[in-house]
Design a protein around this motif. Sequence first.
Motif, PDB file in Angstrom:
ATOM      1  N   PRO A 211       0.620   3.307  -1.328  1.00 55.18           N
ATOM      2  CA  PRO A 211       1.397   2.242  -1.496  1.00 55.18           C
ATOM      3  C   PRO A 211       1.962   1.090  -0.583  1.00 55.18           C
ATOM      4  CG  PRO A 211       2.423   3.879  -2.612  1.00 55.18           C
ATOM      5  CD  PRO A 211       1.364   4.413  -1.910  1.00 55.18           C
ATOM      6  N   ILE A 212       1.979   1.959   0.824  1.00 48.97           N
ATOM      7  CA  ILE A 212       2.654   1.364   2.085  1.00 48.97           C
ATOM      8  C   ILE A 212       1.474   0.264   2.482  1.00 48.97           C
ATOM      9  CG2 ILE A 212       4.127   3.178   2.881  1.00 48.97           C
ATOM     10  CD1 ILE A 212       1.976   3.265   5.286  1.00 48.97           C
ATOM     11  N   MET A 213       0.271   0.336   1.802  1.00 50.46           N
ATOM     12  CA  MET A 213      -0.698  -0.775   2.368  1.00 50.46           C
ATOM     13  C   MET A 213      -0.667  -1.724   1.285  1.00 50.46           C
ATOM     14  SD  MET A 213      -3.971   1.913   3.328  1.00 50.46           S
ATOM     15  CE  MET A 213      -4.934   0.513   3.778  1.00 50.46           C
ATOM     16  N   GLY A 214       0.019  -2.986   1.898  1.00 52.91           N
ATOM     17  CA  GLY A 214       0.163  -4.029   0.985  1.00 52.91           C
ATOM     18  C   GLY A 214      -0.881  -5.063   0.968  1.00 52.91           C
ATOM     19  N   ASP A 215      -0.700  -6.235   1.080  1.00 61.69           N
ATOM     20  CA  ASP A 215      -1.914  -7.315   0.998  1.00 61.69           C
ATOM     21  C   ASP A 215      -2.709  -7.114   2.067  1.00 61.69           C
ATOM     22  OD1 ASP A 215      -2.834  -9.537  -0.186  1.00 61.69           O
ATOM     23  OD2 ASP A 215      -1.813 -11.006   1.025  1.00 61.69           O
ATOM     24  N   LEU A 216      -4.125  -7.303   1.779  1.00 58.91           N
ATOM     25  CA  LEU A 216      -5.130  -7.305   2.856  1.00 58.91           C
ATOM     26  C   LEU A 216      -5.514  -8.736   2.842  1.00 58.91           C
ATOM     27  CD1 LEU A 216      -7.267  -5.884   4.646  1.00 58.91           C
ATOM     28  CD2 LEU A 216      -8.578  -5.521   2.718  1.00 58.91           C
ATOM     29  N   ARG A 217      -5.694  -9.304   3.940  1.00 56.22           N
ATOM     30  CA  ARG A 217      -6.367 -10.733   3.996  1.00 56.22           C
ATOM     31  C   ARG A 217      -7.573 -10.320   5.079  1.00 56.22           C
ATOM     32  NH1 ARG A 217      -1.470 -10.645   4.178  1.00 56.22           N
ATOM     33  NH2 ARG A 217      -1.069 -10.539   6.510  1.00 56.22           N
ATOM     34  N   ALA A 218      -8.935 -10.633   4.490  1.00 59.02           N
ATOM     35  CA  ALA A 218      -9.919 -10.245   4.960  1.00 59.02           C
ATOM     36  C   ALA A 218     -11.113 -11.517   5.118  1.00 59.02           C
ATOM     37  CB  ALA A 218     -10.515  -8.848   4.792  1.00 59.02           C
TER      38      ALA A 218
ATOM     39  N   PRO B  85       8.785   1.226   1.298  1.00 63.86           N
ATOM     40  CA  PRO B  85       8.530   1.693  -0.278  1.00 63.86           C
ATOM     41  C   PRO B  85       9.160   0.618  -1.098  1.00 63.86           C
ATOM     42  CG  PRO B  85       9.202   3.488   0.925  1.00 63.86           C
ATOM     43  CD  PRO B  85       9.467   2.391   2.048  1.00 63.86           C
ATOM     44  N   ASP B  86      10.151  -0.312  -0.745  1.00 59.10           N
ATOM     45  CA  ASP B  86      10.459  -1.329  -1.457  1.00 59.10           C
ATOM     46  C   ASP B  86       9.783  -2.864  -1.017  1.00 59.10           C
ATOM     47  OD1 ASP B  86      11.946  -1.424   0.821  1.00 59.10           O
ATOM     48  OD2 ASP B  86      13.841  -1.231   0.025  1.00 59.10           O
ATOM     49  N   GLY B  87       8.691  -2.770  -0.238  1.00 54.65           N
ATOM     50  CA  GLY B  87       7.763  -3.872  -0.231  1.00 54.65           C
ATOM     51  C   GLY B  87       8.343  -4.831   0.674  1.00 54.65           C
ATOM     52  N   ALA B  88       9.045  -4.433   1.979  1.00 50.94           N
ATOM     53  CA  ALA B  88       9.543  -5.382   3.011  1.00 50.94           C
ATOM     54  C   ALA B  88       8.533  -4.869   4.154  1.00 50.94           C
ATOM     55  CB  ALA B  88      10.875  -4.809   3.339  1.00 50.94           C
ATOM     56  N   PRO B  89       8.083  -5.983   4.875  1.00 48.25           N
ATOM     57  CA  PRO B  89       7.478  -5.838   6.301  1.00 48.25           C
ATOM     58  C   PRO B  89       7.969  -4.433   7.065  1.00 48.25           C
ATOM     59  CG  PRO B  89       7.950  -8.072   5.843  1.00 48.25           C
ATOM     60  CD  PRO B  89       8.854  -7.362   4.978  1.00 48.25           C
ATOM     61  N   ASP B  90       6.933  -3.666   7.317  1.00 46.32           N
ATOM     62  CA  ASP B  90       7.214  -2.499   8.066  1.00 46.32           C
ATOM     63  C   ASP B  90       6.698  -2.198   9.491  1.00 46.32           C
ATOM     64  OD1 ASP B  90       8.328   0.322   8.764  1.00 46.32           O
ATOM     65  OD2 ASP B  90       7.815   1.174   7.017  1.00 46.32           O
ATOM     66  N   ALA B  91       7.340  -2.808  10.374  1.00 49.36           N
ATOM     67  CA  ALA B  91       6.750  -3.025  11.659  1.00 49.36           C
ATOM     68  C   ALA B  91       6.676  -1.470  12.363  1.00 49.36           C
ATOM     69  CB  ALA B  91       7.492  -3.932  12.745  1.00 49.36           C
TER      70      ALA B  91
END
Length: 437
Positions: free
Chosen positions: A357-364, A376-382
């Motif tokens: 689940p750490i893999m969010g949106d994919l734009r390809a 885990p709560d959906g925030a950007p994780d640099a």
Amino acid sequence: MTRDPMPNAFRPGAVDLPPAEADLVARRQAALGPAYRLFYQRPLHLVRGEGVWLYDAEGRAYLDTYNNVASVGHCHPRVVAAMAGQAAQLASHTRYLHDGVLTLAERLLATLPAAIGHMMFTCTGSEANDLALRIARAATGGTGIIVTENAYHGVTASVAEFSPSLGAGVPLGAHVRTVPPPDPRRLGADAAAGFAAAVQGAIDDLRRHGIKPAVLIVDTVFSSDGVFAAPDLLAGAVAAIRAAGGLFIADEVQPGFGRLGQGMWGFARHGVVPDMVSMGKPMGNGYPVAGLALRPEVIAEFGAHARYFNTFGGNAVAAATALAVLDVIADEDLIANAARTGALFAEGLRDLASRHPIMGDLRAQGLFLGQDILTPDGAPDAQTCAVLVNGLRDEGVLISATGPAGHVLKIRPPLTFSADNVAFFLDRLTRVLKRLP
Ligand SMILES: Cc1ncc(COP(=O)(O)O)c(C=O)c1O
């Protein structure tokens, strides 16, 4: 906001390096000074490249999924032969008659819409954008520039002023306005309409400050903004800048030359014909050649009063090299390969994301992929993104991160990437993901 534009960069003293690398780092700092950055917490000492592989000083192989310069594969024999053959015959500039630069211009123009009738040559993408700006100022009488919030367009003094991704240390010009990229999460489901409205807002603001708009310039896949690969995003924005008397520049330095697996140029996917198109990076597969394609009417004013000469831009070796790159793209059917392998790649990443689940949106799109990494709560994780980038490096896969928060895995392999290469990447990414706490 102060931010480090390269969150994955090596920090001196942060890790123990073997003596040979430590020595190179020390020499580098002494000789090159403080402004350079190295990729990865443990920097790489590369000595050789072949196809999609790079080799370090110990002979260890790394799968290159990041380097969009060597886009027909590192050290492609046909490109190297063309470059060396021309260097052995004549290396000169564009003030003599030479067939090479003309054939290259004609071949490139044949890939562009009919309205774009001239090609000018530079050595770098930065120079191409700098030239575009000078021409736009002459053509429009304006100075205002509109770019996306985390855009990167190059390093010259005038281009750095409209490259916000360089960070707070490089202030934007007073004549520059930024707009959000066409991200549906920020601009609503109709990102194209939202983007057009944002560009209109920037135009209005420039005018309020007495600044006449000159250009809207965008990377047509919004690479440094985090990769926004949907089609049909630009028509409204382009109409808005033209209605304000300005021009539209498509920066194809990253998406151009077939990377998106749909024709040669990213702008075509948006159904627009730019006033100018800047190109570079993959154009010479490692040789510094870049250029600017433009509508004849746009250069009329500039051409009447200024002359253009660039010592190395369009030289005979550059032309021979770039022609060989065009031949390889066509003969090896690399645009179709980018579409096919890119689709496989995206499918594999989506499959992996269903378990992580750490893999969010994919734009390809084709072989340009941006994979969000989230907490885990959906925030950007640099931070986790940097752990993945460095973990993959240790597993023999080269990649980097992008986006304003640095939380997007930026995947941009050579166009020769195969299904086996995708499988290798996914296997190594799985290993690194499993090791995360
Ligand atoms: C979108 C874009 N435009 C322009 C440039 C500048 O090109 P160069 O580094 O060849 O000057 C870059 C380089 O990364 C780029 O990504």
